[in-house]
Design an enzyme around this catalytic site. Structure first.
Site, short mmCIF file in Angstrom:
data_model
loop_
_atom_site.label_atom_id
_atom_site.label_comp_id
_atom_site.label_asym_id
_atom_site.label_seq_id
_atom_site.Cartn_x
_atom_site.Cartn_y
_atom_site.Cartn_z
N GLU A 1 0.85 -1.20 0.00
CA GLU A 1 0.00 0.00 0.00
C GLU A 1 0.88 1.25 0.00
OE1 GLU A 1 -3.93 1.50 2.42
OE2 GLU A 1 -2.23 0.87 3.62
N LYS B 1 -8.90 3.44 -2.57
CA LYS B 1 -9.44 2.92 -1.32
C LYS B 1 -10.79 3.59 -1.03
CE LYS B 1 -7.72 1.83 3.34
NZ LYS B 1 -6.55 1.98 4.24
N CYS C 1 -5.23 -2.79 2.61
CA CYS C 1 -5.20 -2.81 4.07
C CYS C 1 -6.53 -3.26 4.65
CB CYS C 1 -4.78 -1.42 4.55
SG CYS C 1 -4.15 -1.35 6.24
#
Length: 337
Positions: A48, A132, A166
């Site tokens: 990430e 995200k 994540c």
């Protein structure tokens, strides 16, 4: 004659980013792509916000401190635009190696930043630029949000490929959408597991390696989980007081690869060591795993529970276009109607 299922090698990166240095980060990324290409990998996965590194200061001090230290401006300046020459260098690298890549970046668009995963194809083409959906906690002081159009699985030559960042990998409805799109290979990109460890177990490697493992079992898919390392240089950059040294340490790299039954497909390497993990995967194993549990097929009950997924891309501005048949001064279109 039996059916042949795709089999190929995957590569998962565990390394320290070139922190807050865009061009050096691009150089390192290309070196890793070339190394994986020489090893025969057809897919490489990066952590990430690999470029230009995860903004760890958001967990270590106040926003005012981060501005005063110059982190906010430096992070913006070294984030990556899709239209940049640096992005083209990444596309050229995957084309040269005939490889797919999922690269975690801080994506810059206008004056905003997004936690993005760029999915690149072996012809040097864009497959997707996803963001995200909801930055986690303090990440919202740096990054904007994605939308439902980003939550997608892509048909590729190496199978149906998806990616999440994540703690997106924890969210049940997010995972279910990916499973329902028949995801076969999943990239779960993680930043590092050394900050706030060991006193915040939910942020530690044991919990989040378990998240990746359970994702593989739930989805009946292969999970590639790249993870960054925090280097001594990063600690020196971030920790200007003793209390900050108590919050983080060198290491935190816990990259893993799991099969669709949750079995580990490679040995882990030490948390402070950089390297590439490899595994040879066989997509035929997915049907074996899903023979027992297919979460969106024979093991589902859509008559009882089902998910609504809004795939519309969010826009801040819609411009109404004048009908080109309307004459000046007229409120009605011209024509024979």
């Amino acid at each position: 004659m039996g059916i042949t299922h795709p089999k190929y090698r995957v590569a998962v990166v565990q390394a320290a980013p070139e922190f807050l240095d865009l061009d050096a980060g691009i150089d390192k990324t290309i070196r890793l792509i070339d190394e994986a290409g020489r090893a025969g990998a057809k897919l490489i996965a990066f952590p990430e916000t690999w470029i230009p590194g995860y903004p760890w200061w958001i967990w270590m001090g106040s926003p005012a401190w981060a501005i005063q230290r110059g982190f906010v401006q430096r992070y913006f300046d070294n984030s990556l635009s899709a239209e940049s020459p640096q992005a083209q260098r990444l596309l050229d690298a995957v084309r040269r190696n005939d490889m797919h890549a999922v690269i975690g970046v801080s994506e810059r668009e206008g004056s905003s930043l997004y936690i993005a995963q760029w999915i690149l194809g072996p012809a040097g083409e864009w497959i997707a630029r996803r963001r995200k959906l909801r930055p986690t906690h303090a990440e919202r002081t740096v990054f904007g949000e994605g939308d439902g159009s980003d939550l997608a699985v892509h048909a590729t030559a190496i199978g149906r490929l998806g990616a999440l960042n994540c703690w997106e990998n924890i969210l049940s409805l997010v995972k279910y959408s990916m499973f329902a799109q028949n995801e076969q290979v999943h990239v779960a990109s993680w930043p590092s597991f050394s900050t706030y460890e060991p006193f915040a177990h939910a942020l530690g490697w044991q919990t989040n390696n378990a998240v990746s493992k359970v994702y593989a079992v739930e989805g009946g898919c292969f999970v590639l989980a790249p993870c960054a390392v925090i280097s001594q240089a990063m600690v020196d950059e971030l920790c200007d007081t003793p209390d900050k040294h108590e919050l983080t340490h060198v290491g935190g790299g816990h990259a893993v690869i799991y099969g669709p039954d949750g079995a580990p497909l490679c040995e882990k390497i030490p948390e402070d060591q950089e390297g590439i993990l490899y595994a040879d995967i066989d997509l035929g194993l997915i049907s074996v795993a899903k023979g027992a549990i297919d979460p969106c097929g024979h093991y589902s009950r859509p008559d009882v529970l089902r998910l609504v997924h809004n795939r519309e891309r969010r826009r801040g501005l819609d411009v109404a276009q004048r009908d080109n048949r309307t004459e000046p001064g007229s409120s009605e279109p011209c024509g024979d109607d």
